[in-house]
Design a protein around this motif. Structure first.
Motif, PDB file in Angstrom:
ATOM      1  N   ALA A 425    -116.578  39.028 -12.253  1.00  0.00           N
ATOM      2  CA  ALA A 425    -116.795  37.644 -11.833  1.00  0.00           C
ATOM      3  C   ALA A 425    -116.566  37.506 -10.328  1.00  0.00           C
ATOM      4  N   LEU A 426    -117.485  36.827  -9.659  1.00  0.00           N
ATOM      5  CA  LEU A 426    -117.409  36.612  -8.215  1.00  0.00           C
ATOM      6  C   LEU A 426    -117.024  35.157  -7.944  1.00  0.00           C
ATOM      7  N   THR A 427    -116.034  34.954  -7.082  1.00  0.00           N
ATOM      8  CA  THR A 427    -115.541  33.585  -6.840  1.00  0.00           C
ATOM      9  C   THR A 427    -116.362  32.901  -5.750  1.00  0.00           C
ATOM     10  N   LEU A 428    -117.606  32.602  -6.119  1.00  0.00           N
ATOM     11  CA  LEU A 428    -118.461  31.754  -5.287  1.00  0.00           C
ATOM     12  C   LEU A 428    -119.237  30.843  -6.220  1.00  0.00           C
ATOM     13  N   ASP A 429    -119.772  29.746  -5.661  1.00  0.00           N
ATOM     14  CA  ASP A 429    -120.534  28.813  -6.492  1.00  0.00           C
ATOM     15  C   ASP A 429    -121.657  28.188  -5.679  1.00  0.00           C
ATOM     16  N   GLU A 430    -122.159  27.028  -6.130  1.00  0.00           N
ATOM     17  CA  GLU A 430    -123.285  26.381  -5.450  1.00  0.00           C
ATOM     18  C   GLU A 430    -122.991  26.081  -3.972  1.00  0.00           C
ATOM     19  N   ASN A 431    -121.728  26.001  -3.617  1.00  0.00           N
ATOM     20  CA  ASN A 431    -121.340  25.720  -2.227  1.00  0.00           C
ATOM     21  C   ASN A 431    -121.067  26.982  -1.418  1.00  0.00           C
ATOM     22  N   GLY A 432    -121.374  28.141  -2.003  1.00  0.00           N
ATOM     23  CA  GLY A 432    -121.171  29.399  -1.283  1.00  0.00           C
ATOM     24  C   GLY A 432    -119.792  29.978  -1.532  1.00  0.00           C
ATOM     25  N   ASP A 435    -113.629  28.930   1.694  1.00  0.00           N
ATOM     26  CA  ASP A 435    -112.881  29.392   2.856  1.00  0.00           C
ATOM     27  C   ASP A 435    -111.375  29.387   2.618  1.00  0.00           C
ATOM     28  N   SER A 436    -110.945  29.101   1.360  1.00  0.00           N
ATOM     29  CA  SER A 436    -109.510  29.115   1.072  1.00  0.00           C
ATOM     30  C   SER A 436    -109.258  29.812  -0.253  1.00  0.00           C
ATOM     31  N   ALA A 437    -108.044  30.366  -0.358  1.00  0.00           N
ATOM     32  CA  ALA A 437    -107.660  31.026  -1.598  1.00  0.00           C
ATOM     33  C   ALA A 437    -107.661  30.044  -2.769  1.00  0.00           C
ATOM     34  N   GLN A 438    -107.168  28.840  -2.547  1.00  0.00           N
ATOM     35  CA  GLN A 438    -107.052  27.866  -3.621  1.00  0.00           C
ATOM     36  C   GLN A 438    -108.418  27.524  -4.210  1.00  0.00           C
ATOM     37  N   LYS A 439    -109.441  27.377  -3.346  1.00  0.00           N
ATOM     38  CA  LYS A 439    -110.777  27.054  -3.842  1.00  0.00           C
ATOM     39  C   LYS A 439    -111.361  28.219  -4.634  1.00  0.00           C
ATOM     40  N   ARG A 440    -111.035  29.432  -4.209  1.00  0.00           N
ATOM     41  CA  ARG A 440    -111.510  30.591  -4.968  1.00  0.00           C
ATOM     42  C   ARG A 440    -110.855  30.634  -6.346  1.00  0.00           C
ATOM     43  N   ILE A 441    -109.564  30.326  -6.388  1.00  0.00           N
ATOM     44  CA  ILE A 441    -108.847  30.293  -7.672  1.00  0.00           C
ATOM     45  C   ILE A 441    -109.457  29.239  -8.589  1.00  0.00           C
ATOM     46  N   GLU A 442    -109.830  28.101  -8.031  1.00  0.00           N
ATOM     47  CA  GLU A 442    -110.441  27.041  -8.841  1.00  0.00           C
ATOM     48  C   GLU A 442    -111.763  27.514  -9.455  1.00  0.00           C
ATOM     49  N   ILE A 443    -112.554  28.256  -8.663  1.00  0.00           N
ATOM     50  CA  ILE A 443    -113.810  28.798  -9.206  1.00  0.00           C
ATOM     51  C   ILE A 443    -113.505  29.827 -10.296  1.00  0.00           C
ATOM     52  N   ALA A 444    -112.499  30.682 -10.051  1.00  0.00           N
ATOM     53  CA  ALA A 444    -112.117  31.683 -11.056  1.00  0.00           C
ATOM     54  C   ALA A 444    -111.726  31.003 -12.365  1.00  0.00           C
TER      55      ALA A 444
END
Length: 455
Positions: A425-432, A435-444
């Motif tokens: 699983a790659l921690t990116l979404d429709e917004n690319g 730029d922060s760890a927390q946002k990547r965790i939210e996608i995960a």
């Protein structure tokens, strides 16, 4: 069916007992469903009286390959005979499906999809059963073909038992751990071992199945090892010894028990009596992350796993040219070289805009699995190529990859649910890429929740 709530008991042998009833050498036992139905019904009833609560239809070899157009009538008669025997009881009828008798490509000449189609005809003919038992399988690829046929043509529970030798291998090399990985990926309801060995000789295989399986484990042994005495095949384990041996296997944790060649209604009666004193232990969810080939599994998380990434056109002009020229020798050479360097899993990416990627993915996976036994990682953003690769793959693959985009998850997860797989699983979404760890965790977390919703 009280699956994983109590012990379930299969019946025992069919062919060896029909021989005692007059089945001639070379005569197909399945034909007795039509020619001698009373004998088949009587045998089923003997097993029910002995305590079996699942009886196998007399259809082990009733396939289009062996019976031609007659197979349909033979299968339907087998179901009808079992139903008549079970009248007035809560006994379940299992549609018994054995191997085709042919080896699949690349070992033999039977194409994978043709094998799926042959098994599918049997599944449709046996639609009035309570469950499907795919048994005595000695090749992981044919096993996958049979399971796909069952899943695509029926909503019945699917049980699978395979034949292991004393080295704990199928004829074409698969270990118990590899079969657990693939079969649980394909969402079978129970799995295990039958035939080939007596109960004592099976114990090391059973231990490995129980260590890794999250579904109930089935054990249907022979009545010991066969011997020829005065021209007759006899087995060396008495009903009393069989009951004691099966009691020990029940204590190990196997919870669906029965017999195979040489076992009689008395063997089953003794087994049921001995096992009834054993406390029932349900199968428990294991937390192993397994990827498998047709020989072995790789467990992720316990030690570093090396993934060879050379079968990938990114930044590799020579590899791109090999794809354009369909130069399989070059592609296979990259795979073999990486195995020699000690990688555990091979990544397979054959994506170029100007080629037919699904076709090339099919060819690459098929030919790589003919020269290396390493598990493969199917690496593509083309959903058709992914499905083609996952369907034909002999084992449980890695899938590279899914991301947090709704479109990605809705495309990838249904395929993983159907065919099984370990997903990167790659921690990116429709917004690319965040730029922060927390946002990547939210996608995960979103990917994880969505994956769970697909099972």
């Amino acid at each position: 069916m009280k699956l994983n709530q109590q012990f379930l008991f299969f019946d025992g042998a069919t062919g060896t007992i029909l021989q005692q009833m007059g089945l001639k050498p070379g005569e197909q036992p399945e034909k007795w469903n039509i020619e001698h139905p009373e004998a088949v019904i009587n045998l089923h009833r003997q097993y029910i009286d002995a305590g079996a609560n699942i009886i196998k239809t007399n259809t082990f070899g009733a396939s289009p390959l062996k019976f031609g157009a007659d197979f349909d009538a033979v299968v339907r008669a087998g179901i009808e005979n079992a139903r008549k025997a079970a009248e007035g009881t809560d006994t379940l009828v299992a549609l018994d499906i054995g191997p085709s008798g042919k080896l699949l490509k690349p070992y033999g000449d039977l194409p994978f999809e043709e094998a799926v189609a042959q098994f599918a005809q049997v599944v449709r003919a046996g639609k009035d059963a309570d469950l499907i038992l795919i048994e005595t399988m000695n090749d992981s690829y044919e096993t996958k073909a049979a399971v796909l046929a069952a899943k695509e043509n029926s909503d019945l529970p699917v049980f699978v038992t395979c034949v292991y030798d004393e080295q704990k291998k199928l004829m074409t090399g698969a270990s118990p751990q590899a079969m657990v990985a693939m079969l649980e990926g394909l969402k079978v309801d129970a799995l295990g071992i039958n035939c080939s060995l007596g109960p004592r000789q099976m114990r090391s295989v059973i231990e490995e199945l129980l260590e890794f399986a999250s579904v109930p484990v089935i054990v249907n042994p022979n009545a010991g090892l066969p011997k020829v005495v005065d021209g007759q095949t006899v087995f060396d384990i008495t009903p009393e010894i069989f009951g004691t041996e099966m009691q020990a296997i029940a204590k190990m944790g196997a919870c669906i028990l029965g017999g195979c060649c040489g076992t009689t209604p008395e063997h089953i009666r003794q087994m049921v009596q001995c096992v009834s004193a054993v406390p029932f232990k349900p199968a428990t969810k294991k937390q192993d992350t397994l990827v498998s080939s047709y020989t072995h599994a790789v467990c992720i998380g316990k030690k570093p796993v090396l993934i060879g990434e050379r079968i990938n056109p990114t930044g590799k002009p020579r590899f791109k040219e090999a794809l354009r020229q369909k130069n399989m020798e070059y592609i296979l050479g990259e795979g073999i070289a990486q195995q020699e360097k000690g990688v555990h899993i091979l990544d397979v990416n054959v994506g170029l805009p100007e080629i037919n990627e699904p076709e090339m993915m099919c060819r690459a996976i098929t030919e790589l699995q003919a020269v290396t036994d390493l598990p493969l990682q199917i690496d593509t953003s083309d959903i058709r190529a992914l499905e083609t690769g996952m369907r034909l793959y002999n084992g449980k693959p890695m899938v590279n990859s899914v991301n947090g985009k709704k479109e990605s998850m809705e495309s990838v997860f249904p395929l993983v649910r159907k065919y099984g797989g370990v997903v990167v699983a790659l921690t990116l979404d429709e917004n690319g890429i965040p730029d922060s760890a927390q946002k990547r965790i939210e996608i995960a977390e979103k990917i994880y929740r969505t994956a769970a919703s697909y099972g």
